[in-house]
Design an enzyme around this catalytic site. Structure first.
Site, PDB file in Angstrom:
ATOM      1  CG  HIS A  63     -56.487   5.351  46.161  1.00 40.15           C
ATOM      2  ND1 HIS A  63     -57.298   4.584  44.846  1.00 40.15           N
ATOM      3  CD2 HIS A  63     -57.520   6.058  46.494  1.00 40.15           C
ATOM      4  CE1 HIS A  63     -58.685   4.549  45.123  1.00 40.15           C
ATOM      5  NE2 HIS A  63     -58.763   5.582  46.240  1.00 40.15           N
ATOM      6  CG  HIS A  85     -62.051   7.307  42.958  1.00 41.83           C
ATOM      7  ND1 HIS A  85     -60.998   8.111  42.912  1.00 41.83           N
ATOM      8  CD2 HIS A  85     -62.237   6.522  44.345  1.00 41.83           C
ATOM      9  CE1 HIS A  85     -60.520   8.032  44.097  1.00 41.83           C
ATOM     10  NE2 HIS A  85     -60.935   7.376  44.901  1.00 41.83           N
ATOM     11  CD  GLU A 143     -64.830   3.054  45.512  1.00 39.65           C
ATOM     12  OE1 GLU A 143     -64.896   3.905  44.797  1.00 39.65           O
ATOM     13  OE2 GLU A 143     -64.629   2.793  46.626  1.00 39.65           O
ATOM     14  CG  ASP A 167     -60.155   4.147  49.195  1.00 38.12           C
ATOM     15  OD1 ASP A 167     -59.938   5.394  48.667  1.00 38.12           O
ATOM     16  OD2 ASP A 167     -61.218   3.726  48.903  1.00 38.12           O
ATOM     17  CG  ASP A 168     -61.303   7.140  52.327  1.00 38.76           C
ATOM     18  OD1 ASP A 168     -61.095   8.250  52.426  1.00 38.76           O
ATOM     19  OD2 ASP A 168     -61.853   6.516  51.373  1.00 38.76           O
TER      20      ASP A 168
HETATM   21  N1  ADE Z   1     -63.733   9.766  48.629  1.00 37.75           N
HETATM   22  C1  ADE Z   1     -63.067   9.044  49.540  1.00 37.75           C
HETATM   23  N2  ADE Z   1     -62.984   7.838  49.400  1.00 37.75           N
HETATM   24  C2  ADE Z   1     -63.562   7.306  48.245  1.00 37.75           C
HETATM   25  C3  ADE Z   1     -63.577   6.268  47.718  1.00 37.75           C
HETATM   26  N3  ADE Z   1     -63.216   5.167  47.865  1.00 37.75           N
HETATM   27  N4  ADE Z   1     -64.358   6.301  46.420  1.00 37.75           N
HETATM   28  C4  ADE Z   1     -64.999   7.576  45.935  1.00 37.75           C
HETATM   29  N5  ADE Z   1     -64.792   8.565  46.511  1.00 37.75           N
HETATM   30  C5  ADE Z   1     -64.054   8.767  47.735  1.00 37.75           C
HETATM   31 ZN    ZN Z   2     -60.436   6.425  46.835  1.00 37.39          ZN
END
Ligand code: ADE
Ligand code: ZN
Length: 330
Positions: free
Chosen positions: A12, A192, A195, A273-274
């Site tokens: 992810h 997703h 969350e 994730d990011d």
């Molecule tokens: N796009 C990038 N990161 C995300 C995340 N954590 N949740 C939803 N969309 C995303």
């Molecule tokens: Zn994500």
């Protein structure tokens, strides 16, 4: 045994979310685009989010400096170097085609840049990969259908489709026809869910989208029957601890539910994730989580085993990785 040097898979990771500010400024300059910040520090000062939407607004703004195939290549290559440092041997990455095509960049520019970087990563760094194209759920289902022929045309490079962006108010049921088509065409399905959105969205991802994996899934813990269903189906959760902290899904890392997930036999995995926005790559996630909740060696090993078992690799490839993990963990 250390999580840091064990071979691991990441399942992810939004490639656009690995866009480090330094590289962003670099690419902006060579493309003659002015960022609305004076410096890397001024940009980083914006990385203080109260929720998912706060983050997404900044994230899409960052995407806007990516114009040419080489830009997409450079972004992916920078991630691969970080992945190598963290002993990632297999990665399944997301990209958001609509965040580029909506700005007039062709789908081929995007996928060809990413794909070339990942092929080079495989050859030069020994990191295998799969690519998942995500639909932006804040856009109508029709916008997904509009981009879908491009995804299908590149099926040799793209293993699956996902669903990301603003969750609340955009339940999986909105995308049921699109995902049914993708399933029929042989794509893996992820989404997703849970969350920020409720457990009901996870039910929908399972029942209506027929997901092969659930991204995040934290909110399943609100619903015992849902937990049991996820366990019975053997569906994995791609959990993202530092993301959860930075987007206020958890108030403090010490309250992260990872141990509860494992105790309930949920197939949880650890992911970044990011990473450029949330303060760390996969080993930072392991390190901070371990420190905060006190993961045992057994739990760490389980999370790493899960990362391979939940991947879209073949059984034979998974077995090869598990043997390496077992050899190195002893
Ligand atoms: N796009 C990038 N990161 C995300 C995340 N954590 N949740 C939803 N969309 C995303
Ligand atoms: Zn994500």
């Amino acid at each position: 045994m250390s999580y840091a040097t064990l071979p691991k898979a990441e399942l992810h990771m939004h490639i656009e979310g690995s866009f480090e500010p330094e590289l962003m400024f670099n690419i902006a300059e060579r493309n003659g685009i002015a960022l609305p910040y004076d410096s890397v520090e001024a940009l980083k000062a914006k990385y203080d989010f109260n929720n998912l939407q706060d983050f997404l607004d900044i994230y899409y703004q960052g995407c806007a400096v990516l114009l040419n195939e080489q830009d997409f290549y450079d972004l992916a290559w920078a991630y691969l170097l970080k992945a190598k440092e963290d002993h990632i041997v297999h990665t399944e990455i997301f990209f958001d085609p609509q965040s580029h095509t909506d700005r007039g960049i062709t789908f081929d520019t995007v996928i060809n840049g990413f794909y070339r970087a990942f092929k080079d990563g495989e050859a030069q760094l020994g990191i295998t990969f799969r690519i998942i194209a995500c639909f932006l759920r804040h856009l109508p289902e029709q916008a997904g259908f509009d981009i879908y022929p491009d995804i299908l045309r590149h099926k040799d490079k793209i293993i699956g489709v996902g669903l990301d962006s603003s969750e609340v108010g955009h339940p999986p049921e909105k995308y049921q026809r699109l995902f049914q088509q993708a399933k029929k065409d042989g794509f893996k399905i992820v989404a997703h869910a849970g969350e920020e959105g409720p457990a009901e969205y996870i039910w929908q991802a399972i029942d209506l989208l027929e997901v092969d994996r659930i991204d995040h899934g934290n909110r399943c813990l609100d619903d015992e029957k849902l937990v049991q269903t996820i366990v019975d189906k053997g569906l994995a959760l791609t959990v993202c601890p530092l993301s959860n902290l930075k987007l206020c899904v958890v108030d403090e890392l010490k309250n992260h539910p990872i141990k509860a997930m494992l105790a309930k036999d949920l197939k949880a995995t650890i992911n970044s994730d990011d990473p450029a926005y949330f303060g760390g790559y996969i080993n930072d996630n392991f390190r901070q989580l371990k420190q905060a909740v006190g993961l045992s060696d057994t739990e760490v090993k389980q999370l790493i085993i899960n990362s391979f078992e939940a991947s879209f690799l073949s059984k034979q490839e998974i077995d090869k990785h598990l043997k390496n993990v077992n050899d190195q963990a002893d």
